[in-house]
Design an enzyme around this catalytic site. Structure first.
Site, mmCIF file in Angstrom:
data_model
loop_
_atom_site.group_PDB
_atom_site.id
_atom_site.type_symbol
_atom_site.label_atom_id
_atom_site.label_comp_id
_atom_site.label_asym_id
_atom_site.label_seq_id
_atom_site.Cartn_x
_atom_site.Cartn_y
_atom_site.Cartn_z
ATOM 1 N N VAL A 58 0.808 -1.217 0.000
ATOM 2 C CA VAL A 58 0.000 0.000 0.000
ATOM 3 C C VAL A 58 0.843 1.270 0.000
ATOM 4 O O VAL A 58 0.313 2.358 -0.258
ATOM 5 C CB VAL A 58 -0.979 0.034 1.188
ATOM 6 C CG1 VAL A 58 -1.966 -1.116 1.107
ATOM 7 C CG2 VAL A 58 -0.239 0.030 2.522
ATOM 8 N N ASN A 84 -6.541 -0.442 6.751
ATOM 9 C CA ASN A 84 -6.103 -1.156 7.942
ATOM 10 C C ASN A 84 -4.625 -1.534 7.914
ATOM 11 O O ASN A 84 -4.039 -1.814 8.957
ATOM 12 C CB ASN A 84 -6.950 -2.431 8.111
ATOM 13 C CG ASN A 84 -6.395 -3.353 9.161
ATOM 14 O OD1 ASN A 84 -6.562 -3.131 10.362
ATOM 15 N ND2 ASN A 84 -5.712 -4.412 8.716
ATOM 16 N N SER A 136 -5.417 3.853 16.290
ATOM 17 C CA SER A 136 -5.081 3.166 17.537
ATOM 18 C C SER A 136 -5.278 4.135 18.685
ATOM 19 O O SER A 136 -5.116 5.353 18.511
ATOM 20 C CB SER A 136 -3.616 2.695 17.512
ATOM 21 O OG SER A 136 -3.199 2.286 18.809
ATOM 22 N N TYR A 149 5.094 4.580 16.005
ATOM 23 C CA TYR A 149 3.790 3.959 15.744
ATOM 24 C C TYR A 149 2.652 4.882 16.181
ATOM 25 O O TYR A 149 1.703 5.130 15.437
ATOM 26 C CB TYR A 149 3.714 2.624 16.482
ATOM 27 C CG TYR A 149 2.428 1.871 16.291
ATOM 28 C CD1 TYR A 149 2.236 1.038 15.192
ATOM 29 C CD2 TYR A 149 1.393 1.971 17.219
ATOM 30 C CE1 TYR A 149 1.051 0.335 15.023
ATOM 31 C CE2 TYR A 149 0.207 1.279 17.061
ATOM 32 C CZ TYR A 149 0.034 0.456 15.966
ATOM 33 O OH TYR A 149 -1.139 -0.232 15.793
ATOM 34 N N ALA A 150 2.755 5.415 17.404
ATOM 35 C CA ALA A 150 1.720 6.309 17.910
ATOM 36 C C ALA A 150 1.621 7.574 17.065
ATOM 37 O O ALA A 150 0.530 8.084 16.800
ATOM 38 C CB ALA A 150 2.005 6.670 19.372
ATOM 39 N N LYS A 153 -0.310 6.775 13.912
ATOM 40 C CA LYS A 153 -1.736 6.613 14.173
ATOM 41 C C LYS A 153 -2.408 7.952 14.474
ATOM 42 O O LYS A 153 -3.571 8.171 14.108
ATOM 43 C CB LYS A 153 -1.944 5.629 15.328
ATOM 44 C CG LYS A 153 -1.560 4.193 14.989
ATOM 45 C CD LYS A 153 -2.314 3.661 13.774
ATOM 46 C CE LYS A 153 -2.130 2.163 13.608
ATOM 47 N NZ LYS A 153 -2.864 1.628 12.429
ATOM 48 N N ILE A 182 -5.441 -5.373 21.069
ATOM 49 C CA ILE A 182 -6.284 -6.447 20.528
ATOM 50 C C ILE A 182 -5.406 -7.686 20.374
ATOM 51 O O ILE A 182 -4.230 -7.588 20.015
ATOM 52 C CB ILE A 182 -6.885 -6.052 19.166
ATOM 53 C CG1 ILE A 182 -7.672 -4.734 19.278
ATOM 54 C CG2 ILE A 182 -7.784 -7.162 18.626
ATOM 55 C CD1 ILE A 182 -8.911 -4.783 20.145
#
Length: 242
Positions: A58, A84, A136, A149-150, A153, A182
């Site tokens: 992607v 996603n 997230s 990562y944060a 998001k 999750i």
């Protein structure tokens, strides 16, 4: 409707694709590798749904454009897009290599942008569509050893709100889902120390399951969510309360 779910070879993406298949949508299942996408597509077909697998990175503009063109040729233009695709990486801030920082943003943020850019024109032409961006709760509160990562998001949440302001009056509803921890391969790959500490922080006392996120996406696409635009829904075990 025709639904494209990216990063749907496993985890949350697979659960979303399976749920949309059960809901009666024709699902274009994307993953970085065709084999992973095909596993999920096969499960949808085994349950009586319609699904086709598409392998594509992607973060690669040409690959995304080619994928959406092939989906359109096979089934029609996607009317639902679930952005996603993503991956996790854990490191202290000073230990994050610039190359890893760039890769996180390339997949999560650039990938979101490219897939939306490829699918949005047909939705606008039809005056109807749904874009669901998987963010997230870490994009809302941050996370130790997860700065990159944060940050990615958080960018997705900002993009969701901005695009919703542009296209809601044109029939395209844009929303985000910001899950808490999750039980997916991504979370399972994090350290046991991190997982134990995070579980202890949660008012619900447990991590969620992928199917529970699939249900939230199903709701956002439904007519019952007609007033939801630019929202970030949080199936997060109480980690974030808004």
């Amino acid at each position: 409707m025709i639904a494209l779910v990216t990063g749907a070879g496993s985890g949350i993406g697979a659960a979303i694709a399976l749920r949309l298949g059960r809901d009666g949508h024709t699902v274009a299942v994307n993953d970085l590798t065709l084999a992973a996408a095909e596993e999920t597509a096969a499960q949808i077909r085994e349950n009586g749904g319609q699904a086709t697998a598409y392998g594509a990175d992607v973060s690669d503009e040409q690959a995304v454009n080619d994928m959406v063109a092939k989906i359109t040729e096979d089934h029609g233009a996607p009317e639902i897009l679930v952005n996603n695709a993503g991956f996790g990486h854990q490191a202290l801030f000073m230990d994050i290599a610039p190359e890893m920082f760039d890769k996180i943003f390339a997949v999560h943020v650039r990938g979101n942008f490219l897939c939306t850019r490829a699918c949005l024109p047909a939705m606008l032409a039809k005056g109807q569509g749904h874009i669901i961006n998987i963010a997230s709760q870490l994009g809302q509160i941050g996370g130790v050893e997860l700065t990159h990562y944060a940050g990615a998001k958080a960018a997705i949440i900002g993009m969701t709100k901005s695009l919703a302001r542009e296209v809601s009056d044109k029939g395209v509803r844009v929303n985000a889902v910001a899950p808490g921890p999750i039980n997916t391969p991504l979370v399972k790959a994090l350290s046991e120390t991190w997982k134990a500490a995070k579980r202890a922080e949660l008012p619900l006392g447990r991590f969620g399951d992928p199917d529970e996120v699939g249900g939230v996406v199903s709701f956002l696409i439904s007519d019952d969510a007609a007033l939801f635009v630019g929202q970030t829904l949080g199936p997060n075990s109480g980690d974030v309360m808004l």
